[in-house]
Design an enzyme around this catalytic site. Structure first.
Site, PDB file in Angstrom:
ATOM      1  N   CYS A   1      -3.655   2.907  -5.304  1.00  0.00           N
ATOM      2  CA  CYS A   1      -2.880   3.731  -4.374  1.00  0.00           C
ATOM      3  C   CYS A   1      -1.497   4.076  -4.922  1.00  0.00           C
ATOM      4  CB  CYS A   1      -2.771   3.040  -3.021  1.00  0.00           C
ATOM      5  SG  CYS A   1      -1.954   1.412  -3.072  1.00  0.00           S
TER       6      CYS A   1
ATOM      7  N   HIS B   1      -3.134   9.147   1.385  1.00  0.00           N
ATOM      8  CA  HIS B   1      -3.143   7.970   0.521  1.00  0.00           C
ATOM      9  C   HIS B   1      -4.541   7.739  -0.034  1.00  0.00           C
ATOM     10  CE1 HIS B   1      -4.361   5.364   4.155  1.00  0.00           C
ATOM     11  NE2 HIS B   1      -4.000   6.516   4.683  1.00  0.00           N
TER      12      HIS B   1
ATOM     13  N   HIS C   1       0.848  -1.181   0.000  1.00  0.00           N
ATOM     14  CA  HIS C   1       0.000   0.000   0.000  1.00  0.00           C
ATOM     15  C   HIS C   1       0.888   1.238   0.000  1.00  0.00           C
ATOM     16  CE1 HIS C   1      -3.380   2.566   0.477  1.00  0.00           C
ATOM     17  NE2 HIS C   1      -3.087   2.931   1.703  1.00  0.00           N
TER      18      HIS C   1
END
Length: 281
Positions: free
Chosen positions: A155, A43, A31
């Site tokens: 992401c 994010h 991530h």
């Protein structure tokens, strides 16, 4: 520059505008986010349980927003800031969710890039100045980055755009994500390359497959692709107009050193699943 073997970085070495990431689910995927300073990260995610939108158990397995997926009382530092999905801000602890901290490398050499066997850790593209990176991230925090898509708008795509301002023009390829590019390269090397029939030995097949994988990763990198354009962040949000507070200074102003000021002005919210700018006239 972080080493070839590991991109791990200490918290004390982070600077505002750094592209950071942490591995999830036993290193299956990572991530990504932009470190905004003061222990906070911006994010991009979907709501917990819907990260990839397959309608299967994989939607729960592949999660990216740890604050939204964690039970119990909200974080005292960032619980009041976290939205359920979209571009969100959270503290570094919630972003990591117990994982280790890694720094994404920019402007690496081709040799360094190919030495990193796994994608999603570096790129040949150069990063813009940190103040421009933070401006993009905060602007998208207010205005959105479109709808989350594992293959087109995830992401890593968000973080790479904040760092470079680059977008993919064509709708017939994966986004800017190195993780997806590596997966595509691996599949192509194993299943699609006719060169695998030129050798019958295991060693020869390994060499051919590895070579095809490296070539696939290299040509898919945002730093060498020909189907990318530099797009100011203000242009990303020209689809639907609504009035919310945002910075008066544009990306160009920030790059020129102009101070950011808050002003109630029309802004826009992107709604497309994959944000692809129109071709230049």
């Amino acid at each position: 520059m972080a080493g070839v073997l590991s991109n791990r970085v200490d918290r004390d070495d982070l600077k505002a505008g750094d592209h950071i990431y942490t591995w999830r689910a036993a290193y299956i995927y990572a991530h990504h986010g932009i470190y905004a300073g003061d222990g906070m990260v911006i994010h991009f995610t979907r709501a917990a349980g819907h990260e990839i939108g397959t309608g299967t158990f994989l939607d729960w397995f592949l999660y990216s927003s740890s604050p939204a997926a964690t039970e119990g009382p909200p974080c005292q530092k960032c619980g009041h800031l976290v939205k359920s999905d979209g571009v969100i801000t959270s503290c570094l602890d919630c972003f990591l969710d117990g994982g280790s901290l890694y720094l994404f490398d920019y402007a690496v050499s081709p040799a360094f890039f190919l030495a990193k066997a796994r994608g999603g850790t570096c790129t040949l593209a150069s990063s813009d100045p940190s103040d421009v990176v933070i401006h993009r991230a905060r602007y998208l925090l207010d205005n959105g980055f479109g709808m989350y898509s594992l293959f087109k708008n995830n992401c890593e795509d968000f973080a790479i755009y904040c760092k470079t301002g680059l977008l993919v023009e064509t709708a017939f390829s994966v986004g800017r994500s190195g993780q997806l590019a590596s997966l595509t390269a691996a599949f192509s090397a194993v299943a699609s390359s006719p060169l695998r029939f030129l050798t019958t030995s295991a060693g020869g097949l390994a060499i051919v497959t590895s070579g095809m994988y490296c070539v696939g990763r290299y040509v898919s990198d945002i730093g060498v692709r020909r189907d990318v354009v530099k797009v100011p962040v203000e242009r990303l949000v020209e689809l639907n107009v609504t009035s919310i507070p945002q910075s008066r200074a544009t990306e160009t102003d920030i790059a020129a050193g102009a101070p950011q000021q808050q002003l109630e002005v029309p802004c826009v919210v992107a709604e497309e699943a994959s944000i692809i700018p129109p071709a230049a006239p």
